[in-house]
Design a protein around this motif. Structure first.
Motif, PDB file in Angstrom:
ATOM      1  N   THR A 322     -62.578-102.359 -61.215  1.00  0.00           N
ATOM      2  CA  THR A 322     -62.788-102.969 -62.530  1.00  0.00           C
ATOM      3  C   THR A 322     -62.982-101.881 -63.567  1.00  0.00           C
ATOM      4  O   THR A 322     -63.764-100.941 -63.347  1.00  0.00           O
ATOM      5  N   LEU A 323     -62.272-101.989 -64.672  1.00  0.00           N
ATOM      6  CA  LEU A 323     -62.337-100.968 -65.721  1.00  0.00           C
ATOM      7  C   LEU A 323     -63.767-100.811 -66.236  1.00  0.00           C
ATOM      8  O   LEU A 323     -64.404-101.770 -66.651  1.00  0.00           O
ATOM      9  N   GLY A 324     -64.293 -99.579 -66.168  1.00  0.00           N
ATOM     10  CA  GLY A 324     -65.623 -99.293 -66.676  1.00  0.00           C
ATOM     11  C   GLY A 324     -66.744 -99.648 -65.714  1.00  0.00           C
ATOM     12  O   GLY A 324     -67.916 -99.522 -66.078  1.00  0.00           O
ATOM     13  N   LYS A 325     -66.415-100.098 -64.495  1.00  0.00           N
ATOM     14  CA  LYS A 325     -67.448-100.469 -63.524  1.00  0.00           C
ATOM     15  C   LYS A 325     -67.175 -99.788 -62.182  1.00  0.00           C
ATOM     16  O   LYS A 325     -66.072 -99.319 -61.918  1.00  0.00           O
ATOM     17  N   LYS A 326     -68.210 -99.781 -61.335  1.00  0.00           N
ATOM     18  CA  LYS A 326     -68.078 -99.203 -60.006  1.00  0.00           C
ATOM     19  C   LYS A 326     -67.249-100.135 -59.121  1.00  0.00           C
ATOM     20  O   LYS A 326     -67.368-101.357 -59.205  1.00  0.00           O
ATOM     21  N   SER A 327     -66.412 -99.562 -58.256  1.00  0.00           N
ATOM     22  CA  SER A 327     -65.568-100.370 -57.372  1.00  0.00           C
ATOM     23  C   SER A 327     -66.436-101.132 -56.365  1.00  0.00           C
ATOM     24  O   SER A 327     -67.540-100.699 -56.009  1.00  0.00           O
ATOM     25  N   SER A 328     -65.941-102.275 -55.928  1.00  0.00           N
ATOM     26  CA  SER A 328     -66.651-103.104 -54.953  1.00  0.00           C
ATOM     27  C   SER A 328     -65.665-103.629 -53.913  1.00  0.00           C
ATOM     28  O   SER A 328     -64.469-103.351 -53.995  1.00  0.00           O
ATOM     29  N   HIS A 329     -66.173-104.387 -52.925  1.00  0.00           N
ATOM     30  CA  HIS A 329     -65.333-104.955 -51.875  1.00  0.00           C
ATOM     31  C   HIS A 329     -65.527-106.463 -51.791  1.00  0.00           C
ATOM     32  O   HIS A 329     -66.625-106.969 -52.054  1.00  0.00           O
ATOM     33  N   GLU A 330     -64.462-107.152 -51.423  1.00  0.00           N
ATOM     34  CA  GLU A 330     -64.521-108.591 -51.212  1.00  0.00           C
ATOM     35  C   GLU A 330     -64.031-108.920 -49.811  1.00  0.00           C
ATOM     36  O   GLU A 330     -63.018-108.352 -49.362  1.00  0.00           O
ATOM     37  N   PHE A 331     -64.727-109.793 -49.120  1.00  0.00           N
ATOM     38  CA  PHE A 331     -64.356-110.215 -47.771  1.00  0.00           C
ATOM     39  C   PHE A 331     -63.857-111.661 -47.819  1.00  0.00           C
ATOM     40  O   PHE A 331     -64.603-112.563 -48.239  1.00  0.00           O
ATOM     41  N   TYR A 332     -62.603-111.876 -47.435  1.00  0.00           N
ATOM     42  CA  TYR A 332     -62.025-113.215 -47.382  1.00  0.00           C
ATOM     43  C   TYR A 332     -62.091-113.674 -45.927  1.00  0.00           C
ATOM     44  O   TYR A 332     -61.337-113.190 -45.078  1.00  0.00           O
ATOM     45  N   CYS A 333     -63.006-114.591 -45.666  1.00  0.00           N
ATOM     46  CA  CYS A 333     -63.295-115.011 -44.286  1.00  0.00           C
ATOM     47  C   CYS A 333     -62.730-116.412 -44.017  1.00  0.00           C
ATOM     48  O   CYS A 333     -62.984-117.347 -44.796  1.00  0.00           O
ATOM     49  N   TYR A 334     -61.982-116.548 -42.928  1.00  0.00           N
ATOM     50  CA  TYR A 334     -61.348-117.825 -42.597  1.00  0.00           C
ATOM     51  C   TYR A 334     -61.894-118.359 -41.270  1.00  0.00           C
ATOM     52  O   TYR A 334     -61.977-117.630 -40.279  1.00  0.00           O
ATOM     53  N   LYS A 335     -62.266-119.636 -41.295  1.00  0.00           N
ATOM     54  CA  LYS A 335     -62.672-120.324 -40.065  1.00  0.00           C
ATOM     55  C   LYS A 335     -62.146-121.756 -40.140  1.00  0.00           C
ATOM     56  O   LYS A 335     -62.453-122.486 -41.086  1.00  0.00           O
ATOM     57  N   ASN A 336     -61.331-122.099 -39.162  1.00  0.00           N
ATOM     58  CA  ASN A 336     -60.701-123.427 -39.142  1.00  0.00           C
ATOM     59  C   ASN A 336     -59.935-123.683 -40.446  1.00  0.00           C
ATOM     60  O   ASN A 336     -59.994-124.770 -41.023  1.00  0.00           O
ATOM     61  N   ASN A 337     -59.235-122.602 -40.905  1.00  0.00           N
ATOM     62  CA  ASN A 337     -58.403-122.665 -42.120  1.00  0.00           C
ATOM     63  C   ASN A 337     -59.211-122.924 -43.394  1.00  0.00           C
ATOM     64  O   ASN A 337     -58.649-123.316 -44.422  1.00  0.00           O
ATOM     65  N   VAL A 338     -60.521-122.697 -43.332  1.00  0.00           N
ATOM     66  CA  VAL A 338     -61.373-122.822 -44.512  1.00  0.00           C
ATOM     67  C   VAL A 338     -61.786-121.421 -44.980  1.00  0.00           C
ATOM     68  O   VAL A 338     -62.252-120.606 -44.163  1.00  0.00           O
TER      69      VAL A 338
END
Length: 344
Positions: A322-338
């Motif tokens: 993100t411009l002007g901010k510290k980088s971060s991580h996102e976890f996309y978690c799937y269980k039973n297609n949810v």
């Protein structure tokens, strides 16, 4: 196969006539055609069989016009470079280099529209170090793609050579490169029977062109010769870019998608196993999200990934810039297609 050889032969005669008039370029014109008939890794072999024959026949016709000063600085530095380029052909995708060559050729477009007086401003000799660098670059690119032709035509034109000198000096410079390439390609197994027959067809067409061109060049002015040369460079670049970009998109599975909503603008791109997403949200600004392999995560993030994998069926990780901010991580978690989205 016979029909393919006949069609290539007819196309090659036309390509080498154009090449003869503008000082080179048949190889770059033929690359898109050969890409349709052969695997990319075998195209340099077929081209080199033909261009070696072309250089030899042009030397026989125009030998008295060779500029030996350029020859003596070009060849010694081009030989080790062509060895390196031919060796790397097994490890480097030639399509990417062909794309770079295409952009270089298209960059000559302004020269096509330059005034006659400006176009005739030649005679300023390159320093010897530049001759050596050009020789090395020509050898390296020729080793990987099998062609160099029009790529360095601008150098010959700016050096102040006449049209017959360009044809003769280029042929003398490149014949050693072609011979070395043939030896290397054969030793590395980068050839086939089909590639050989196509190369022979190119070679015969090249001989026909070389022995007819001496009746064409005297009728062209130096300025027209240069204009045709620059035009051929631009057209070859556009053709090469079109054919090569299509192959890269297909083999690397490159795709660009737009999944925007009225409030959020989202553009995503996939390349090989990498997925990137450009996202703009009102009030939050611009974000770039890039897929990350679990092995690339640091200690704490990797531990979190493994703990999530114990519960979810699949976990996809993205790094967010993100411009002007510290980088971060996102976890996309799937269980039973949810899907469950977690941030870290």
């Amino acid at each position: 196969m016979i029909l393919k050889i006949v069609l290539l032969f007819a196309g090659t005669i036309l390509a080498f006539w154009i090449s003869a008039i503008c000082g080179g370029g048949a190889s770059l014109i033929l690359i898109p055609i050969l890409n349709l008939l052969l695997p990319t890794s075998l195209v340099p072999f077929s081209l080199t069989v033909g261009t070696f024959t072309s250089s030899a026949s042009r030397i026989a016709v125009f030998k008295k016009h060779i500029n030996w000063k350029i020859f003596l600085w070009f060849v010694p530095f081009s030989i080790p470079a062509v060895l390196l380029g031919a060796y790397l052909i097994k490890y480097v995708n030639p399509n990417y280099l062909q794309m770079i060559v295409a952009f270089f050729l298209i960059a000559n477009l302004p020269q096509l529209f330059a005034s006659k007086n400006k176009a005739e401003e030649t005679g300023k000799e390159y320093p010897k170090s530049a001759l050596a660098l050009i020789g090395f670059s020509a050898g390296f690119i020729s080793g990987i793609t099998g062609a160099v032709g029009l790529l360095f035509n601008r150098f010959y034109l700016r050096f102040g050579l006449k049209k017959e000198e360009i044809v003769a000096t280029r042929a003398a410079n490149e014949i050693f490169l072609h011979l070395i390439k043939l030896i290397i390609y054969i030793s590395l197994g980068l050839y086939s029977n089909m590639a050989l027959w196509l190369g022979i067809a190119i070679a015969v067409a090249a001989i026909i062109s070389s022995y007819t061109v001496k009746y064409i060049l005297p009728h062209l002015s130096e300025n027209l010769f240069k204009k045709i040369g620059y035009a051929a460079m631009v057209i070859s670049g556009i053709t090469l870019l079109g054919g090569t970009s299509g192959k890269i998109i297909k083999q690397d599975q490159i795709s660009i998608n737009n999944s925007s909503t009225p409030n959020i603008k989202i553009y995503s791109m996939s390349w090989r196993n990498t997925h990137m997403e450009l996202e703009y949200k009102a009030g939050k600004g611009l974000e770039l999200e890039k897929s990350v392999h679990p092995e690339e995560l640091s200690g704490n993030l990797q531990e979190k990934y493994h703990s999530l994998m114990e519960y979810y069926d699949k976990v996809h990780v993205e790094k967010v810039y993100t411009l002007g901010k510290k980088s971060s991580h996102e976890f996309y978690c799937y269980k039973n297609n949810v899907l469950t989205k977690l941030k870290a």
